[in-house]
Design an enzyme around this catalytic site. Structure first.
Site, PDB file in Angstrom:
ATOM      1  N   GLU A 114     -13.634   9.624  20.012  1.00  0.00           N
ATOM      2  CA  GLU A 114     -12.979  10.740  20.691  1.00  0.00           C
ATOM      3  C   GLU A 114     -12.207  11.641  19.732  1.00  0.00           C
ATOM      4  OE1 GLU A 114     -11.474   9.981  24.786  1.00  0.00           O
ATOM      5  OE2 GLU A 114     -11.414   7.911  24.087  1.00  0.00           O
ATOM      6  N   SER A 155     -13.916   8.965  26.990  1.00  0.00           N
ATOM      7  CA  SER A 155     -14.738  10.167  27.102  1.00  0.00           C
ATOM      8  C   SER A 155     -16.164   9.839  27.495  1.00  0.00           C
ATOM      9  CB  SER A 155     -14.719  10.979  25.793  1.00  0.00           C
ATOM     10  OG  SER A 155     -13.515  11.681  25.676  1.00  0.00           O
ATOM     11  N   TYR A 194     -19.186  17.129  29.350  1.00  0.00           N
ATOM     12  CA  TYR A 194     -18.985  18.219  28.394  1.00  0.00           C
ATOM     13  C   TYR A 194     -20.049  19.317  28.446  1.00  0.00           C
ATOM     14  CZ  TYR A 194     -15.495  15.081  26.484  1.00  0.00           C
ATOM     15  OH  TYR A 194     -14.405  14.262  26.341  1.00  0.00           O
ATOM     16  N   ARG A 233      -3.589   9.296  33.897  1.00  0.00           N
ATOM     17  CA  ARG A 233      -4.605   9.663  34.893  1.00  0.00           C
ATOM     18  C   ARG A 233      -5.261   8.389  35.393  1.00  0.00           C
ATOM     19  NH1 ARG A 233      -9.045  12.143  32.236  1.00  0.00           N
ATOM     20  NH2 ARG A 233     -10.310  10.402  32.931  1.00  0.00           N
ATOM     21  N   ASP A 275      -8.082   6.911  37.773  1.00  0.00           N
ATOM     22  CA  ASP A 275      -9.342   7.372  38.360  1.00  0.00           C
ATOM     23  C   ASP A 275      -9.869   6.379  39.381  1.00  0.00           C
ATOM     24  OD1 ASP A 275      -9.020   9.339  36.457  1.00  0.00           O
ATOM     25  OD2 ASP A 275     -10.599   8.592  35.121  1.00  0.00           O
ATOM     26  N   GLU A 325     -10.769   3.492  36.269  1.00  0.00           N
ATOM     27  CA  GLU A 325     -10.114   3.238  34.994  1.00  0.00           C
ATOM     28  C   GLU A 325      -8.804   3.998  34.933  1.00  0.00           C
ATOM     29  OE1 GLU A 325     -13.034   4.594  32.168  1.00  0.00           O
ATOM     30  OE2 GLU A 325     -12.073   6.544  32.012  1.00  0.00           O
ATOM     31  N   ASN A 353      -6.297   6.227  32.155  1.00  0.00           N
ATOM     32  CA  ASN A 353      -6.147   6.887  30.861  1.00  0.00           C
ATOM     33  C   ASN A 353      -4.671   7.163  30.627  1.00  0.00           C
ATOM     34  OD1 ASN A 353      -9.010   7.955  29.703  1.00  0.00           O
ATOM     35  ND2 ASN A 353      -9.039   7.854  31.933  1.00  0.00           N
ATOM     36  N   GLY A 400      -7.352  13.618  28.202  1.00  0.00           N
ATOM     37  CA  GLY A 400      -7.566  14.918  27.574  1.00  0.00           C
ATOM     38  C   GLY A 400      -6.469  15.878  27.980  1.00  0.00           C
TER      39      GLY A 400
END
Length: 315
Positions: free
Chosen positions: A15, A153, A223, A261, A263, A275, A277, A281
């Site tokens: 990442e 990512s 992406y 974050r 999810d 998961e 984070n 990002g």
């Protein structure tokens, strides 16, 4: 007097480039009337560099960090988000934005995150943990998602909907980690919840974001611009409350700080954790800043809040 802020980006994980983008955006958005920004980068080989790309080495980098009032470790993935940079800041006695060593390390490990979430009463997808020694014994019986235990990512993540694709998916995941999760495919809406922990114990929940993509939200769809991010997600009060409560339970069970974050898959049976984070990002257009912008908190204000909270919490 302006607050001196070290913004650290890059790192040695897959990442790296995403982390570079997050750090650059953060450094550019911090109000120069309030903050004196010191940019530091860890290159893919692990060498710390200053804003002119000059090699510092770890000792000199720590010396620079010690001249700062607070650190923003904008590094995603292993050797960064996994608590290692937080631990370095702890040893240097420097306040920092985000989660500490334990929360970062456990949240980075998707298997350990499942164990903590399940113990706290939050459902996760059934999964098997494989390593290089036992992977050959695994037999495909149903659609599964293969993912490295500690990568981000969506690197190395693959949907395997027939047995012919299993070996290739495992090989790609093992290229990034020595442990791999094979999870049962969950059918549900993908909902991201941003939780911001305040020093007084309060929890701010931003309007939630739904990810709409064909298939799974993998590296390509993340992406290539094909993912449809809908914020605020269209949720009824029951689902919204259920997601908020589950996200806070996970945030607190892991011991997260700053913003994380969380999810989920929203299914007919309720939220299923995907998961967590602890350093998601963080460009202005990333998911968490989008969610807080939808709540009326601009990107620069969100960053300032995180910096000020870190100074208060770790003072």
């Amino acid at each position: 007097m302006r607050t001196r802020v070290a913004v650290v980006g890059g790192g040695e994980s897959c990442e790296h480039e995403v982390s570079i983008a997050s750090a650059a955006a953060i450094a550019a958005a911090l109000d120069r009337d309030r903050y004196d920004v010191v940019a530091l980068t860890i290159d893919p080989e692990g060498v710390w560099r200053d804003s002119a790309a000059r090699a510092l080495g770890l000792a000199r980098a720590v010396a620079v960090i010690c001249t700062c009032d607070v650190v923003i470790p904008a590094i995603h993935g292993p050797r960064g988000e996994d608590g290692t940079v937080a631990a370095l800041c702890d040893l240097a006695h420097r306040p920092y934005v985000g989660s500490g060593l334990t929360a970062g390390a456990v949240a980075m490990d998707k298997w350990l995150t499942k164990l903590v979430a399940n113990a706290a009463g939050i459902a996760t997808a059934p999964a098997e943990l494989l390593d290089r020694g036992n992977a050959a014994t695994y037999r495909w019986t149903r659609p599964v998602v293969v993912k490295p235990v500690a990568a981000g990512s969506s690197h190395g993540v693959a949907l395997v909907d027939d047995p012919a694709g299993l070996q290739g998916a495992l090989a790609a995941a093992f290229a990034l980690d020595d442990q791999v999760l094979v999870e049962n495919l969950v059918e549900g809406r993908e909902i991201d919840v941003a939780v911001l922990g305040r020093p007084d114990g309060g929890r701010l929940i931003a309007p939630m974001l739904e990810i709409v993509v064909p298939g799974i939200f993998g590296l390509d769809t993340k992406y290539n611009g094909k993912a449809d991010f809908r914020v605020p997600a269209a949720l009824d009060d029951v689902d919204r409350k259920g997601l908020e409560e589950a996200a806070v339970v996970v945030f607190d069970a892991l011991g997260c700080a700053g913003v994380a974050r969380v999810d989920f898959f929203l299914t007919e049976d309720g939220p299923i954790l995907n998961e967590v984070n602890t350093m998601p990002g963080f460009t202005e257009h990333s998911q968490v800043p989008r969610m807080f912008a939808a709540a009326g908190m601009p990107y620069a204000d969100l960053l300032s809040l995180l910096v000020q909270d870190a100074l208060v919490a770790q003072s």
